[in-house]
Write an enzyme that holds these catalytic residues in place. Structure first.
Site, PDB file in Angstrom:
ATOM      1  N   ILE A   1      -5.699  -0.540  -8.544  1.00 12.87           N
ATOM      2  CA  ILE A   1      -5.481   0.708  -7.813  1.00 12.87           C
ATOM      3  C   ILE A   1      -4.017   0.907  -7.413  1.00 12.87           C
ATOM      4  O   ILE A   1      -3.625   1.998  -7.007  1.00 12.87           O
ATOM      5  CB  ILE A   1      -6.356   0.763  -6.542  1.00 12.87           C
ATOM      6  CG1 ILE A   1      -6.058  -0.431  -5.625  1.00 12.87           C
ATOM      7  CG2 ILE A   1      -7.825   0.828  -6.912  1.00 12.87           C
ATOM      8  CD1 ILE A   1      -6.790  -0.366  -4.291  1.00 12.87           C
TER       9      ILE A   1
ATOM     10  N   GLY B   1       6.434  -4.017  -8.700  1.00 12.42           N
ATOM     11  CA  GLY B   1       7.251  -4.880  -9.539  1.00 12.42           C
ATOM     12  C   GLY B   1       6.785  -6.313  -9.575  1.00 12.42           C
ATOM     13  O   GLY B   1       7.016  -7.024 -10.563  1.00 12.42           O
ATOM     14  N   HIS B   2       6.118  -6.770  -8.518  1.00 16.35           N
ATOM     15  CA  HIS B   2       5.747  -8.182  -8.478  1.00 16.35           C
ATOM     16  C   HIS B   2       4.287  -8.419  -8.123  1.00 16.35           C
ATOM     17  O   HIS B   2       3.870  -9.554  -7.996  1.00 16.35           O
ATOM     18  CB  HIS B   2       6.633  -8.923  -7.472  1.00 16.35           C
ATOM     19  CG  HIS B   2       6.494  -8.424  -6.061  1.00 16.35           C
ATOM     20  ND1 HIS B   2       7.303  -7.430  -5.567  1.00 16.35           N
ATOM     21  CD2 HIS B   2       5.636  -8.760  -5.063  1.00 16.35           C
ATOM     22  CE1 HIS B   2       6.951  -7.182  -4.306  1.00 16.35           C
ATOM     23  NE2 HIS B   2       5.946  -7.958  -3.984  1.00 16.35           N
TER      24      HIS B   2
ATOM     25  N   VAL C   1      -2.672  -4.608  -7.126  1.00 17.06           N
ATOM     26  CA  VAL C   1      -3.735  -4.581  -6.130  1.00 17.06           C
ATOM     27  C   VAL C   1      -5.002  -4.037  -6.787  1.00 17.06           C
ATOM     28  O   VAL C   1      -4.965  -3.007  -7.466  1.00 17.06           O
ATOM     29  CB  VAL C   1      -3.348  -3.711  -4.915  1.00 17.06           C
ATOM     30  CG1 VAL C   1      -4.465  -3.718  -3.881  1.00 17.06           C
ATOM     31  CG2 VAL C   1      -2.049  -4.215  -4.294  1.00 17.06           C
TER      32      VAL C   1
ATOM     33  N   LYS D   1      -4.793  -8.558  -3.614  1.00 22.48           N
ATOM     34  CA  LYS D   1      -3.434  -8.491  -4.134  1.00 22.48           C
ATOM     35  C   LYS D   1      -3.177  -9.718  -4.998  1.00 22.48           C
ATOM     36  O   LYS D   1      -3.316 -10.856  -4.545  1.00 22.48           O
ATOM     37  CB  LYS D   1      -2.413  -8.436  -3.003  1.00 22.48           C
ATOM     38  CG  LYS D   1      -0.965  -8.326  -3.502  1.00 22.48           C
ATOM     39  CD  LYS D   1       0.038  -8.608  -2.400  1.00 22.48           C
ATOM     40  CE  LYS D   1       0.022  -7.548  -1.337  1.00 22.48           C
ATOM     41  NZ  LYS D   1       1.108  -7.762  -0.348  1.00 22.48           N
TER      42      LYS D   1
ATOM     43  N   ASP E   1      10.090  -4.809   5.995  1.00 19.70           N
ATOM     44  CA  ASP E   1       9.916  -3.875   4.886  1.00 19.70           C
ATOM     45  C   ASP E   1       9.024  -2.703   5.292  1.00 19.70           C
ATOM     46  O   ASP E   1       8.110  -2.320   4.564  1.00 19.70           O
ATOM     47  CB  ASP E   1       9.327  -4.596   3.670  1.00 19.70           C
ATOM     48  CG  ASP E   1       9.551  -3.819   2.367  1.00 19.70           C
ATOM     49  OD1 ASP E   1      10.336  -2.846   2.383  1.00 19.70           O
ATOM     50  OD2 ASP E   1       8.931  -4.178   1.344  1.00 19.70           O
TER      51      ASP E   1
END
Length: 454
Positions: A180, A184-185, A188, A202, A300
């Site tokens: 969904i 970049g890393h 999910v 995740k 973040d």
């Protein structure tokens, strides 16, 4: 020690007497020693703390008269059967002649006790406080390291191995049709399990895990033990050679970024919902900075990392680069975060503080009101002392109707608060505790006819 203005040692199983040395904390504003086992009298020395504003000593075993100080007259003292004084809820202090005579006879012995007991009490208080901190840290570390042979930690107290197998089966070993969200890393996946219902899993890409091995455990350590309505619920993790997985609650509406970028979905985010989202993020950050030990800096905060549930309640997510602030450390780290949300001081100091999240929150709050990131205009707002009518119009999402006066006042207040968050000097920014307190006192609710229409 003289810079301490708030001391909260409630619910810490403290015993002994209250040390009179607390009077040396001449800028102490708030003291909370409630729900402990403290005994003896309240030290008379505390009368000299004229800056006292908030005192909570409830549910201890204290006795004797309360100090003649305005803060103690308005203090929370319930649950102490032996206290007396001329305040509501306490018996007046009685001093019959026999008591005065006895006091005079025992003056010499009490003089010794006055010298010895505070010192012993202070040592006991310090030892208990250190012990409680040690046990809490040990418990947190134990939670992170308690796992089975397959490397699974089950926060939800379910069978870790079975849950891992269920996830693999439900996603057909992570088939793309269950994905969904992808970055970049990490990817999910939405997974439906009989034991938990819908969950979000995740999965970190192996290339990222190999180059950033600390990111995975950073997120685990940050989320273990956290419980807040505006932070995504964490169920568990799996760290194996094949897969590195983090398991969360499934948040129905996805990221705030995806909703704001969709012209149809964004119109469903009316001004009331947007104000509530801003409040939710503020409450989550205040909890992380103020109530977690050690404090957690997310690092973040962005619209990509704020999720919305079915009723548009905010959930802060993605703690992969979160930092646990340690008092005995410089807390310096490599520059990280999402471009456009990173505090400017990180570029030259590399030191992480709570003010980094405050800056990101300010950028995010302005983005929520405008409906998109403001880019370089943030610098202009940071240097603006007032918000005039023309500026306000430029800062509002044009896809929504112009707000009514009551809501407009709230939005102007939030914009001014957000502008103070993006000031270049970190020390000039407000704390998230202050921000959340100010936002919680605001009332921005839709009129009755609007509620009925929603």
């Amino acid at each position: 020690m003289t810079q301490l203005n708030l001391l909260d040692l409630s619910y810490n199983l403290l015993v002994g007497v209250i040390p009179p040395q607390l009077a040396n904390l001449n800028v102490l504003v708030s003291l909370n020693l409630s729900h402990n086992g403290l005994s003896g009298c309240i030290p008379e020395e505390l009368e000299g703390l004229t800056g006292f504003q908030d005192v909570v000593l409830s549910y201890n075993e204290l006795e004797g008269p309360i100090p003649n100080n305005k803060a103690f007259i308005n203090a929370s003292l319930e649950g102490n059967k032996g206290l007396c004084g001329n305040v509501a809820g306490l018996h007046p202090c009685e001093r019959p002649s026999s008591v005065v005579k006895k006091h005079s006879m025992e003056k010499g012995r009490k003089l010794i006790l006055i010298i010895v007991l505070p010192v012993m009490g202070a040592l006991v208080l310090l030892c208990v406080f250190i012990g409680v901190l040690f046990m809490c840290n040990k418990r947190r570390a134990g939670d992170v390291e308690r796992r089975d042979g397959d490397g699974w930690l089950s926060i939800s107290m379910l069978d870790g191995k079975a849950l891992y197998r269920d996830i693999l089966n439900a996603t057909e070993e992570f088939d793309a049709k269950y994905c969904i969200r992808q970055g970049g890393h990490r990817s999910v996946y939405k997974v439906n399990l009989p034991s938990l219902g819908n969950i979000a899993v995740k999965r970190l890409h192996s290339s990222f895990q190999n180059t950033h091995p600390k990111s995975f455990m950073n997120e685990v350590r940050a989320l273990t033990g956290i419980k807040h309505r505006n932070i995504v619920n964490f169920y568990g993790y799996c760290s194996k050679a094949q897969h590195s997985l983090l398991v969360y609650e499934y948040v129905e509406r996805g990221s705030l970024s995806s909703i704001l970028s969709n012209n149809v979905e964004s119109t469903k985010l009316d001004w009331f919902k947007r104000v509530n989202i801003i409040k939710g993020v503020a409450f989550a950050l205040s909890y992380m900075h103020q109530d977690c030990s050690p404090p957690i800096v997310h690092r973040d905060i962005s619209s990509n990392n704020v999720l919305l549930d079915s009723v548009y309640e905010a959930r802060v997510a993605d703690f992969g680069i979160a930092k646990l602030l340690k008092p005995d450390s410089s807390n310096c780290t490599a520059l990280a975060g999402t471009y456009g949300y990173v505090a400017p001081e990180l570029a030259y100091t590399m030191k992480v503080t709570e003010m980094c999240d405050v800056y990101s929150f300010g950028v995010l709050a302005l983005e929520i009101i405008k409906g998109k990131h403001l880019g370089e205009y943030i610098t202009v707002l940071a240097n603006s002392s007032t918000i005039d009518h023309e500026q306000l119009s430029d800062l509002l999402d044009e896809r929504l109707p112009y707000p009514e006066d009551e809501v407009k006042d709230v939005l102007v207040f939030i914009i001014k608060l957000a502008c103070s968050c993006v000031l270049e000097a970190p020390k000039s920014r407000p704390t998230m505790h202050f921000i959340s307190h100010r936002l919680s006192s605001m009332d921005a609710r839709p009129p009755t006819h609007v509620k009925q229409a929603l």
